[in-house]
Scaffold this active site. Structure first.
Site, PDB file in Angstrom:
ATOM      1  N   LEU A 171       0.838  -1.207   0.000  1.00 18.24           N
ATOM      2  CA  LEU A 171       0.000   0.000   0.000  1.00 18.24           C
ATOM      3  C   LEU A 171       0.869   1.251   0.000  1.00 18.24           C
ATOM      4  O   LEU A 171       1.973   1.267   0.548  1.00 18.24           O
ATOM      5  CB  LEU A 171      -0.929   0.023   1.212  1.00 18.24           C
ATOM      6  CG  LEU A 171      -0.348   0.184   2.625  1.00 18.24           C
ATOM      7  CD1 LEU A 171      -0.021   1.620   2.968  1.00 18.24           C
ATOM      8  CD2 LEU A 171      -1.331  -0.365   3.639  1.00 18.24           C
ATOM      9  N   ALA A 227      10.554  -3.944  -5.704  1.00 19.81           N
ATOM     10  CA  ALA A 227       9.458  -3.074  -6.164  1.00 19.81           C
ATOM     11  C   ALA A 227       9.751  -1.636  -5.739  1.00 19.81           C
ATOM     12  O   ALA A 227       9.654  -0.699  -6.550  1.00 19.81           O
ATOM     13  CB  ALA A 227       8.129  -3.543  -5.573  1.00 19.81           C
ATOM     14  N   ALA A 229      12.651  -0.320  -4.966  1.00 20.88           N
ATOM     15  CA  ALA A 229      13.844   0.195  -5.651  1.00 20.88           C
ATOM     16  C   ALA A 229      13.491   0.645  -7.074  1.00 20.88           C
ATOM     17  O   ALA A 229      13.928   1.705  -7.529  1.00 20.88           O
ATOM     18  CB  ALA A 229      14.927  -0.886  -5.682  1.00 20.88           C
ATOM     19  N   CYS A 280       9.651   4.093   3.283  1.00 19.67           N
ATOM     20  CA  CYS A 280      10.112   2.872   2.604  1.00 19.67           C
ATOM     21  C   CYS A 280      11.269   3.039   1.633  1.00 19.67           C
ATOM     22  O   CYS A 280      12.248   2.301   1.708  1.00 19.67           O
ATOM     23  CB  CYS A 280       8.951   2.245   1.835  1.00 19.67           C
ATOM     24  SG  CYS A 280       7.844   1.325   2.877  1.00 19.67           S
TER      25      CYS A 280
HETATM   26  C1  UDX Z   1       5.751   3.342  -1.325  1.00 25.82           C
HETATM   27  C2  UDX Z   1       5.297   2.312  -2.376  1.00 25.82           C
HETATM   28  O1  UDX Z   1       4.572   2.983  -3.423  1.00 25.82           O
HETATM   29  C3  UDX Z   1       4.430   1.260  -1.724  1.00 25.82           C
HETATM   30  O2  UDX Z   1       4.072   0.262  -2.666  1.00 25.82           O
HETATM   31  C4  UDX Z   1       5.204   0.628  -0.574  1.00 25.82           C
HETATM   32  O3  UDX Z   1       4.385  -0.298   0.115  1.00 25.82           O
HETATM   33  C5  UDX Z   1       5.688   1.690   0.405  1.00 25.82           C
HETATM   34  O4  UDX Z   1       6.439   2.701  -0.278  1.00 25.82           O
HETATM   35  P1  UDX Z   1       4.643   5.440  -0.110  1.00 25.82           P
HETATM   36  O5  UDX Z   1       6.038   5.752   0.314  1.00 25.82           O
HETATM   37  O6  UDX Z   1       3.564   5.421   0.912  1.00 25.82           O
HETATM   38  O7  UDX Z   1       4.598   4.004  -0.833  1.00 25.82           O
HETATM   39  O8  UDX Z   1       4.177   6.495  -1.226  1.00 25.82           O
HETATM   40  P2  UDX Z   1       4.483   6.691  -2.791  1.00 25.82           P
HETATM   41  O9  UDX Z   1       3.223   7.099  -3.440  1.00 25.82           O
HETATM   42  O10 UDX Z   1       5.198   5.533  -3.386  1.00 25.82           O
HETATM   43  O11 UDX Z   1       5.428   7.980  -2.792  1.00 25.82           O
HETATM   44  C6  UDX Z   1       6.766   7.941  -2.296  1.00 25.82           C
HETATM   45  C7  UDX Z   1       7.452   9.252  -2.565  1.00 25.82           C
HETATM   46  O12 UDX Z   1       7.711   9.425  -3.950  1.00 25.82           O
HETATM   47  C8  UDX Z   1       6.639  10.490  -2.149  1.00 25.82           C
HETATM   48  O13 UDX Z   1       7.501  11.420  -1.519  1.00 25.82           O
HETATM   49  C9  UDX Z   1       6.098  11.029  -3.456  1.00 25.82           C
HETATM   50  O14 UDX Z   1       5.854  12.406  -3.424  1.00 25.82           O
HETATM   51  C10 UDX Z   1       7.244  10.693  -4.393  1.00 25.82           C
HETATM   52  N1  UDX Z   1       6.827  10.576  -5.798  1.00 25.82           N
HETATM   53  C11 UDX Z   1       5.968   9.593  -6.208  1.00 25.82           C
HETATM   54  C12 UDX Z   1       7.348  11.479  -6.733  1.00 25.82           C
HETATM   55  O15 UDX Z   1       8.138  12.369  -6.397  1.00 25.82           O
HETATM   56  N2  UDX Z   1       6.969  11.337  -8.048  1.00 25.82           N
HETATM   57  C13 UDX Z   1       6.127  10.371  -8.489  1.00 25.82           C
HETATM   58  O16 UDX Z   1       5.851  10.320  -9.691  1.00 25.82           O
HETATM   59  C14 UDX Z   1       5.598   9.473  -7.529  1.00 25.82           C
END
Ligand code: UDX
Ligand code: ADP
Length: 483
Positions: A171, A227, A229, A280
């Site tokens: 999630l 996933a 990474a 994560c």
């Molecule tokens: C992530 C994984 O998506 C999820 O599958 C795993 O279980 C936990 O880690 P999360 O950290 O909750 O989830 O949020 P995510 O939506 O993946 O965003 C992570 C970071 O990347 C955020 O800071 C977000 O702003 C950033 N991000 C995401 C970007 O900068 N650009 C994008 O296109 C997508």
């Protein structure tokens, strides 16, 4: 039919993963008793708060799910031993932060909480218990859990036995309820088919069979790290191109659209921004790096480490360019920060890009006014390593007298109060409400010449220009070229 009938589930750890995951399981499986336990009494009290807006985790839709299941078959409690003893299946969903000292410091995961849980389960479980790793864990942790549990066999009156499964959570915060209710896949790693069947039967209440993937334990653990990474790598890749766009006059949003339409690349996770945050990505990649080095693969370790290095660079790059554009100094200047959470729709600030950017600016002597619709101001003070005395006093409001900048900050009540009197506005989280701000109305509140630094592509450049504000937008080489 599985050999192990599951009637009662216990989850150790009532955090961002344990809380929402168990709430959805309880909601979808009314025939199961689900108990979420945590040592943190305050957290459990908040999960039990009658006012559902006070839950410790902010997650859209979570209040409704908790509201339906709590008191029916969902319980939050601090009675850890009792819940473990009564459970057929125990999920371990505790924190696994990066180690700060000792062997592997800065990279390896600190497994002390996981180990403590395994020992606790070993001590108090009764009958056959299926232990499920839910927290993201380094590859081969299941082996350690197994050994601890194996040591608990015999020696007292209770006949007890254990199966260990890996069931990583995919999630994403902010969309957790949708991700849990309609997952792309559920992954179950294990060695005993009967135990795997038992967990699969829980998910089968709402997840189609073909989405429940079964692997061996190690593949399941490694799939979670891989996933994360891969996802983080996409963000570092697009952020590297964003910097290049700014240098050349290209626009990263256009580049992302163009490459994302290639079905082999895909459109998701191509938003340039202030770098990834969250509990994560960084932790899991560093863990992968540590394991690769451990297993004699230094080139592979370097490859993945560069994803994290680029992310850190992007955050420092943003604070540096803010200083540059504000005539080379922000000492005593008031900067308004909109958004502190690591992404929209969460109150979580773990590894939030705002932390590094704000710390850099405080270091440069800036005075910060910070707004976030869901993050607790005390949390911001902790994240910025500010003494309690620097905690915000909303009644006092922003003090222009405190120009020394040393750790001075203020939590704005709303966007207008936050930006009033500022020299620049930094948008660091993509909250929907920031997209709706009316810059024509807000511009006169700023001290001219004023800048907007939009790290999340939420403003309309034409509107900002018409309001007489200077704009830097991530990856946009077409706006404001004057340094
Ligand atoms: C992530 C994984 O998506 C999820 O599958 C795993 O279980 C936990 O880690 P999360 O950290 O909750 O989830 O949020 P995510 O939506 O993946 O965003 C992570 C970071 O990347 C955020 O800071 C977000 O702003 C950033 N991000 C995401 C970007 O900068 N650009 C994008 O296109 C997508
Ligand atoms: P995540 O994002 O993985 O859910 P959190 O830090 O939000 O991580 O939640 C982990 C929770 O686990 C915390 O609330 C912490 O108090 C709890 N916890 C850690 N160790 C134990 C333990 N041995 N017994 C019960 N709860 C624990």
């Amino acid at each position: 039919m599985s050999v192990f009938a599951i009637r009662s589930i216990c989850c150790i750890g009532a955090g961002y993963v344990g809380g929402p995951t168990m709430a959805v399981i309880a909601d979808r499986c009314p025939d199961l008793q689900v108990t979420v336990v945590d040592l943190n009494e305050q957290r459990i009290a908040a999960w039990n708060d009658r006012d559902l807006s006070q839950l410790p985790v902010y997650e859209p839709g979570l209040d409704a799910v908790v509201g339906r299941a709590r008191g029916r078959n969902l319980t939050f409690s601090t009675a850890v031993d009792e819940a473990i003893a009564n459970a057929d299946m125990v999920f371990i969903s505790v924190n696994t932060p990066t180690k700060t000292k000792g062997l592997g410091a800065g990279q390896a995961s600190d497994l002390r909480w996981v180990e403590a849980c395994a020992r606790q389960v070993a001590k108090v479980a009764k009958g056959h218990t299926i232990v499920v790793e839910k927290s993201t864990l380094p590859v081969r942790t299941a082996q350690a859990i197994k050994q601890i549990l194996a040591a608990a066999h015999g020696g007292d009156d209770h006949a007890r036995s254990f199966s260990v499964l890996s069931n990583p959570e995919f999630l994403a915060e902010g969309t957790a309820i949708g991700d849990l209710e309609a997952p792309d896949r559920v992954l179950i790693g294990g060695e005993e088919p009967a135990a795997i069947d038992a967990l699969a039967s829980v998910y089968a209440h709402w997840v189609p069979q073909e989405k429940i993937l079964r692997t061996n334990l190690w593949s399941s653990e490694l799939s979670k790290l891989t996933a994360n990474a891969f996802l983080a790598q996409r963000i570092s890749s697009i952020n590297s191109i964003a910097a290049f766009c700014e240098a050349t006059g290209a626009d990263v949003r256009e580049v992302a659209r163009a490459i994302g339409s290639d079905s082999r690349i895909g459109a998701k996770f191509l938003q340039a921004g202030p770098g990834f945050g969250g509990s994560c990505f960084q932790k899991d990649i560093l863990n992968l790096v540590y394991l690769c080095r451990h297993f004699g693969l230094p080139e592979v370790a370097d490859y993945w480490e560069s994803v994290v290095a680029l992310n850190t660079w992007q955050q420092h790059r943003i604070s540096r360019l803010v200083v540059q554009k504000l005539f080379g100094t922000v000492t005593g200047k008031r900067l308004a920060v909109l958004g502190f959470a690591f992404k929209a729709d969460t109150n979580d600030t773990r590894e939030a890009p705002a932390i590094r950017i704000c710390r850099d600016l405080l270091e440069e002597g800036a005075q910060l006014a910070i707004h976030d619709p869901k993050v607790d101001p005390e949390q911001i003070a902790r994240d910025l390593h500010l003494p309690a005395s620097a905690a915000p006093d909303p009644a006092a409001g922003p003090s222009r007298a405190a120009l020394s900048g040393d750790g001075t900050w203020w939590q704005g009540a709303d966007e207008a109060a936050t930006i009033a009197g500022a020299d620049a506005v930094l948008i660091l989280t993509e909250w929907q409400q920031y997209r709706q701000l009316d810059w024509t109305v807000l511009a006169p509140l700023l001290r001219q010449p004023a800048w907007i630094f939009d790290a999340r592509s939420v403003v309309d450049p034409a509107v900002v220009a018409a309001a007489g504000l200077k704009l830097w937008r991530v990856g946009d080489g077409g706006v404001e070229s004057e340094a």
